[in-house]
Design an enzyme around this catalytic site. Sequence first.
Site, short mmCIF file in Angstrom:
data_model
loop_
_atom_site.label_atom_id
_atom_site.label_comp_id
_atom_site.label_asym_id
_atom_site.label_seq_id
_atom_site.Cartn_x
_atom_site.Cartn_y
_atom_site.Cartn_z
N ASP A 31 0.82 -1.22 0.00
CA ASP A 31 0.00 0.00 0.00
C ASP A 31 0.86 1.27 0.00
OD1 ASP A 31 -2.07 -1.67 0.12
OD2 ASP A 31 -2.68 -1.21 2.20
N PHE A 34 2.30 1.95 -3.32
CA PHE A 34 1.22 2.40 -4.20
C PHE A 34 0.92 3.88 -3.93
CE2 PHE A 34 -3.19 3.18 -5.26
CZ PHE A 34 -3.34 2.54 -6.49
N SER A 80 -34.42 -5.63 -21.62
CA SER A 80 -34.39 -6.43 -20.39
C SER A 80 -34.64 -7.88 -20.76
CB SER A 80 -35.40 -5.91 -19.39
OG SER A 80 -36.68 -6.06 -19.93
N LEU A 81 -34.69 -8.72 -19.77
CA LEU A 81 -34.84 -10.16 -20.04
C LEU A 81 -36.20 -10.63 -19.58
CD1 LEU A 81 -31.37 -11.30 -18.67
CD2 LEU A 81 -32.05 -11.13 -21.07
N GLU A 111 -25.02 -17.79 -16.22
CA GLU A 111 -24.38 -16.73 -15.44
C GLU A 111 -25.23 -16.37 -14.23
OE1 GLU A 111 -24.00 -13.34 -17.99
OE2 GLU A 111 -23.12 -14.57 -19.58
N LYS A 113 -27.29 -13.74 -12.04
CA LYS A 113 -28.00 -12.48 -12.30
C LYS A 113 -27.71 -11.56 -11.12
CE LYS A 113 -32.49 -10.73 -13.76
NZ LYS A 113 -32.44 -9.49 -13.03
N ASP A 115 -27.80 -8.37 -8.78
CA ASP A 115 -28.92 -7.52 -8.41
C ASP A 115 -28.45 -6.11 -8.08
OD1 ASP A 115 -31.46 -6.76 -7.87
OD2 ASP A 115 -31.59 -7.76 -5.92
N ARG A 134 -29.14 2.53 -17.56
CA ARG A 134 -30.10 1.97 -18.49
C ARG A 134 -31.22 2.96 -18.83
NH1 ARG A 134 -33.91 -2.13 -20.18
NH2 ARG A 134 -35.67 -1.48 -18.93
N GLU A 172 -23.24 -4.74 -14.41
CA GLU A 172 -24.08 -4.35 -13.29
C GLU A 172 -23.24 -3.64 -12.25
OE1 GLU A 172 -27.07 -5.33 -14.07
OE2 GLU A 172 -28.30 -5.38 -12.25
N TYR A 225 -21.62 -8.41 -20.83
CA TYR A 225 -22.14 -8.37 -22.19
C TYR A 225 -21.27 -7.43 -23.02
CZ TYR A 225 -25.97 -8.16 -25.71
OH TYR A 225 -26.74 -8.26 -26.83
N LYS A 287 -27.95 -17.62 -21.59
CA LYS A 287 -27.77 -16.98 -22.89
C LYS A 287 -27.28 -18.00 -23.91
CE LYS A 287 -26.23 -12.73 -20.67
NZ LYS A 287 -25.07 -11.93 -20.27
N LYS A 311 -35.42 -16.52 -12.02
CA LYS A 311 -35.34 -15.81 -10.74
C LYS A 311 -35.41 -16.79 -9.57
CE LYS A 311 -36.72 -11.60 -10.65
NZ LYS A 311 -36.12 -10.28 -10.46
N CYS A 404 -50.12 7.93 19.57
CA CYS A 404 -48.87 7.23 19.89
C CYS A 404 -49.16 6.13 20.91
CB CYS A 404 -47.85 8.21 20.46
SG CYS A 404 -46.38 7.38 21.09
N CYS A 407 -47.39 7.17 24.38
CA CYS A 407 -47.73 8.33 25.20
C CYS A 407 -49.08 8.97 24.86
CB CYS A 407 -46.63 9.39 25.11
SG CYS A 407 -46.64 10.30 23.56
N CYS A 422 -44.42 10.19 16.33
CA CYS A 422 -44.89 10.78 17.57
C CYS A 422 -44.09 12.07 17.75
CB CYS A 422 -44.64 9.85 18.76
SG CYS A 422 -44.89 10.70 20.33
N CYS A 428 -42.45 11.53 25.60
CA CYS A 428 -42.77 10.15 25.23
C CYS A 428 -41.62 9.23 25.63
CB CYS A 428 -43.02 10.07 23.72
SG CYS A 428 -43.45 8.42 23.16
S1 IVH Z 1 -27.64 -9.72 -19.95
C1 IVH Z 1 -29.98 -8.51 -23.65
N1 IVH Z 1 -26.51 -10.79 -17.85
O1 IVH Z 1 -30.81 -8.12 -15.45
C2 IVH Z 1 -29.42 -9.05 -22.41
N2 IVH Z 1 -28.15 -9.11 -17.48
O2 IVH Z 1 -33.64 -8.34 -16.54
C3 IVH Z 1 -28.91 -8.00 -21.52
N3 IVH Z 1 -28.52 -8.55 -15.12
O3 IVH Z 1 -31.06 -5.21 -17.35
C4 IVH Z 1 -28.71 -8.36 -20.12
N4 IVH Z 1 -27.02 -9.95 -14.31
O4 IVH Z 1 -29.44 -5.22 -15.35
C5 IVH Z 1 -27.42 -9.89 -18.29
N5 IVH Z 1 -25.38 -11.82 -16.09
C6 IVH Z 1 -26.28 -10.91 -16.53
C7 IVH Z 1 -27.01 -10.10 -15.65
C8 IVH Z 1 -27.97 -9.21 -16.16
C9 IVH Z 1 -27.92 -9.02 -14.02
C10 IVH Z 1 -29.59 -7.53 -15.12
C11 IVH Z 1 -29.39 -6.40 -16.09
C12 IVH Z 1 -30.59 -6.46 -17.02
C13 IVH Z 1 -31.57 -7.24 -16.21
C14 IVH Z 1 -32.48 -7.97 -17.14
#
Ligand code: IVH
Length: 668
Positions: A31, A34, A80-81, A111, A113, A115, A134, A172, A225, A287, A311, A404, A407, A422, A428
């Site tokens: 560190d 750096f 979106s998916l 992959e 997903k 959040d 987005r 993400e 992506y 995918k 999901k 409340c 009190c 309150c 209180c």
């Molecule tokens: S691919 C056309 N890969 O999920 C495909 N999306 O409901 C573009 N997300 O808007 C998305 N992990 O914010 C992709 N491994 C992943 C993801 C992912 C999270 C989110 C992303 C997207 C939403 C789709």
Amino acid sequence: MTEQEQILKLREELHRHNYNYYVLNMPTIGDRDFDMMMHELQDLEKRHPEMADPNSPTQRVGSDLNNEFATVLHKRPMLSLANTYNRQEVSDFYQRVSDGLQGAPFQICCELKFDGLSISLHYEKGKLVRAVTRGDGTQGDDVTQNVRTIRTIPLQLPEGGGYPEEFEIRGEVLMPWTSFERLNEQRAQREEQLFANPRNAASGTLKSKNSSTVAERGLDAYLYYLLGENIPGDGHYQNMEAARKWGFQVSDAMKLADSLQDIYDYIEYWDTERKNLPVATDGIVLKVNSLAQQRSLGMTAKSPRWAIAYKFQAEQAETVLRQVVFQVGRTGAITPVANMDPVQLSGTQVRRATLHNADVMAQLDLHVGDHILVEKGGEIIPKVVGKACPTEPGSLKINFPTLCPACGSKLIRYEGEAAHYCPNETGCPPLILGKIEHFISRKAMNIMSLGPEIAESYFRQGLIHDAADLYTLRADQLLNADGSNKVSVNNILSSIEESKKVPFERVLFAIGIRFVGEIAAKSLARYFGSMERLSSATCEELTQVNGIGDVIAGSVVGFFADERNRSFVRKLSDYGLQMQISQEQQEAKSDRLKEKSVVISGVFARHSRDEYKAMIEKHGGKNVGSISSKTSFILAGENMGPSKLEKAQKLGIQIMNEEDFLQLVGEN
Ligand code: IVH
């Protein structure tokens, strides 16, 4: 080597070390080294303003200049998916793909997903040029300035890395659990509204107007992506592997599946394993791996036909609602909490779940004995999400109270807030106890040998009625009070006595003026110097202080307008607490900048921007954000923005460098 060449070399090395540290988690230097390299680069950059580069590693810290988010059109829409929730729907997807490809063999890339919130990053010649949220999928906010502070996002890819001249990569932005918890702890201390989950926190942070806030909060990003004309190959998986080599953080959880069974195995594995990840995930993304096959499958209006999300089921359980209790928090906020028959949920037994607020309760239309569903989703605390079956006729309806529960005061709802409060701050019991607890806490008066439980028992026994009464306690009272022994009573009394030395700024924080957190208390203490001056300040005077807006100012004025608060503060003063800043701080103050409005702009060599802000306040001046005819002068460092410069020149406002400024305030 010229200094210019040295700058380039240092930038390249620091980019590499950043990558090793943040993406690979494998630092190759210490560190200290750096930091030394970073300082060297900072010095060189200061000497060569012509070499300024927003992608320099020195820019990771962000700035507190106000961000304006321009709206930009996405080059390619951000779709979106489609979501699926069970094996059957996954199998339907697999079949649709197979049919669409007329039986040709295909692979599915599995992959996680993530959040968080999706981001599109644009690179030209290896440099990050733009980062866009987005938005509505067609256009989003340009958040480049903020994204530059995320350390896992490369600002500059190593030269000769084999990446295309121009490309887009999407992913993400996330707030890791540890950062999320730290942030919420801080917010709780400052009595600010907590973020419900890391996604909200990440999104709130990325949209922050202040990029140094973003830098502090420790966001992270995973990329998933790659798009562009000349991307490496036909395989999505292989392209992401290439992106990883270029320096992007790509999850190692990606896996190619050759069959439906492989996909099910992947889902099953990650359904439990995801709980060990540092970031939140809410499903799996599937995918079709070949880009040619993706193109041939095409899109619907909303989402691609070649990908879906599966999901994870948020864990739910069914149980019986017995009662709703309305808790009164230390700020007076009322939280409805469901008491239920105990039930197993995500490995723990739960008996209580939050109902959030009156609106949520009204929507659920709850009755005693209802069979309800509780869920542990992205949020930490279980919540009631609905009824498992209709209410039995004749069951007792549960209503949100108007008074409340502690009190009996009439509850109020502030404009724009979901919670009821309150308002009885001095009468209180839970509010008073909350205030005492805050008063003795470490960052306030630090009377920790007392602790919240003992303080509560003194309160219940009538030994204290408010925090000021702590200073009247005697050993004989306490020895009888709750069976404490002599040693602990002595400890308690001596730490109460010791707290009389706590500096004024912490006393100000301790008295619990709504919205006055640690930082605001510090600024107010420094600016006004004493409780006396602060208590007679007007809203107008208060908003002169950096970081104090109308809300805090109004709250301070309201606090001192109430005779009960004034008498509380008077008692504390009589007991010998610090009611003004120390002699030393006092002496350092001056009126040299009295009635001066100063704009700070650019990058500084001798002190940080915050230090300059504090100096301006200390000398009686006011730091303002934008240039107007009222601006007295501009304290300018290197790289002052061209638009600011132009405006200053147009208005004929003096531009002062840091040396002259330090001379002026006598801090040279
Ligand atoms: S691919 C056309 N890969 O999920 C495909 N999306 O409901 C573009 N997300 O808007 C998305 N992990 O914010 C992709 N491994 C992943 C993801 C992912 C999270 C989110 C992303 C997207 C939403 C789709």
